[in-house]
Write a protein that holds these residues in place. Structure first.
Motif, mmCIF file in Angstrom:
data_model
loop_
_atom_site.group_PDB
_atom_site.id
_atom_site.type_symbol
_atom_site.label_atom_id
_atom_site.label_comp_id
_atom_site.label_asym_id
_atom_site.label_seq_id
_atom_site.Cartn_x
_atom_site.Cartn_y
_atom_site.Cartn_z
ATOM 1 N N ALA A 87 -15.873 -32.707 -9.136
ATOM 2 C CA ALA A 87 -15.033 -30.982 -9.596
ATOM 3 C C ALA A 87 -15.981 -30.733 -8.374
ATOM 4 C CB ALA A 87 -15.591 -30.658 -10.656
ATOM 5 N N SER A 88 -16.585 -30.817 -7.570
ATOM 6 C CA SER A 88 -17.215 -30.868 -5.962
ATOM 7 C C SER A 88 -17.558 -31.965 -5.450
ATOM 8 C CB SER A 88 -18.406 -29.843 -6.534
ATOM 9 O OG SER A 88 -19.453 -29.812 -7.161
ATOM 10 N N ALA A 106 -14.503 -26.753 -7.688
ATOM 11 C CA ALA A 106 -12.918 -26.988 -7.673
ATOM 12 C C ALA A 106 -12.553 -26.035 -8.772
ATOM 13 C CB ALA A 106 -12.103 -28.347 -7.125
ATOM 14 N N GLU A 107 -11.591 -24.941 -9.011
ATOM 15 C CA GLU A 107 -11.369 -24.945 -10.280
ATOM 16 C C GLU A 107 -10.491 -25.754 -10.895
ATOM 17 O OE1 GLU A 107 -11.819 -20.391 -10.550
ATOM 18 O OE2 GLU A 107 -10.198 -21.548 -8.769
ATOM 19 N N GLY A 108 -10.226 -26.059 -12.518
ATOM 20 C CA GLY A 108 -9.508 -26.505 -12.627
ATOM 21 C C GLY A 108 -9.339 -28.187 -13.077
ATOM 22 N N ASP A 109 -8.591 -29.477 -12.737
ATOM 23 C CA ASP A 109 -8.529 -30.726 -13.331
ATOM 24 C C ASP A 109 -9.873 -31.293 -11.978
ATOM 25 O OD1 ASP A 109 -6.798 -30.420 -15.000
ATOM 26 O OD2 ASP A 109 -5.563 -30.818 -14.480
ATOM 27 N N GLY A 139 -15.400 -22.269 -15.753
ATOM 28 C CA GLY A 139 -15.194 -22.999 -16.887
ATOM 29 C C GLY A 139 -15.172 -24.659 -17.097
ATOM 30 N N LEU A 140 -15.934 -24.586 -15.886
ATOM 31 C CA LEU A 140 -16.732 -26.443 -16.408
ATOM 32 C C LEU A 140 -17.739 -26.289 -16.187
ATOM 33 C CD1 LEU A 140 -15.441 -26.703 -11.667
ATOM 34 C CD2 LEU A 140 -14.159 -27.225 -13.830
ATOM 35 N N ASP A 141 -17.678 -28.024 -16.767
ATOM 36 C CA ASP A 141 -19.332 -28.341 -17.542
ATOM 37 C C ASP A 141 -20.023 -28.965 -16.509
ATOM 38 O OD1 ASP A 141 -21.651 -28.698 -18.756
ATOM 39 O OD2 ASP A 141 -20.299 -30.256 -20.499
ATOM 40 N N GLU A 160 -7.348 -24.383 -4.095
ATOM 41 C CA GLU A 160 -6.123 -25.056 -3.830
ATOM 42 C C GLU A 160 -7.777 -26.310 -2.708
ATOM 43 O OE1 GLU A 160 -2.510 -25.100 -1.334
ATOM 44 O OE2 GLU A 160 -3.194 -23.700 -2.467
ATOM 45 N N VAL A 161 -7.271 -27.407 -2.954
ATOM 46 C CA VAL A 161 -7.548 -28.053 -1.598
ATOM 47 C C VAL A 161 -6.610 -29.412 -1.405
ATOM 48 C CG1 VAL A 161 -9.748 -29.585 -1.905
ATOM 49 C CG2 VAL A 161 -10.062 -28.628 -2.520
#
Length: 166
Positions: A87-88, A106-109, A139-141, A160-161
């Protein structure tokens, strides 16, 4: 005397014609500019605020003005420096600057990037990374050990990336 009456009458007629024209001319001078005919102030302000406050490279200009962008959405272009998790990752400053690497969450998937890849990151500028707060906000773990070095550091929460073509 006849000439005096004639001049007075001419002046009166001229003034009678000029005054309405001057009044019409003044009604057009409202002191505003632009073509927002029929728009509310809120609409105009909203349009102006939709433009990103920064759209450019991760360089000294962005780094020096970082505090002014906190809470704002920006678009920053840079090379991926290090992958922290799914996620990062961090992005590095351009070769001609000495700015420190910046964490991107990064938000999301999650996001699939490789070190060295050129990316364009659009997201919200944040300060003082705090893992529990970031997890609540996104909302990430996230794995605690992977982020220990980033506690209190500046970061961007990316909506967005985009990986740029080489």
């Amino acid at each position: 005397m006849n000439t005096r009456k004639h001049m007075s009458r001419t002046r009166t007629l001229a003034l009678a014609g000029i005054i309405p024209l001057a009044a019409l001319g003044l009604t057009g001078c409202t002191g505003t500019s632009g073509s927002e005919e029929g728009a509310d102030v809120e609409d105009v302000v909203e349009q102006d605020s939709e433009a990103a406050p920064y759209n450019g490279a991760l360089d000294s200009e962005f780094y020096d003005a970082y505090q002014s962008y906190v809470g704002e959405e920006v678009t920053v272009s840079a090379d991926v420096n290090e992958i922290v998790s799914d996620a990062s990752f961090t992005i590095a400053g351009t070769d001609d600057t000495t700015v420190e690497a910046l964490l991107v969450v990064a938000e999301g998937d999650g996001v699939e990037v490789e070190p060295g890849a050129a990316v364009s990151v659009t997201g919200t500028v944040m300060e003082s990374f705090d893992l529990p707060t970031v997890e609540d906000d996104t909302g990430l773990d996230l794995e605690e050990d992977a982020y220990a070095d980033y506690d209190g550091e500046n970061y961007i929460v990316a909506s967005e990336v985009d990986v740029e073509d080489s």
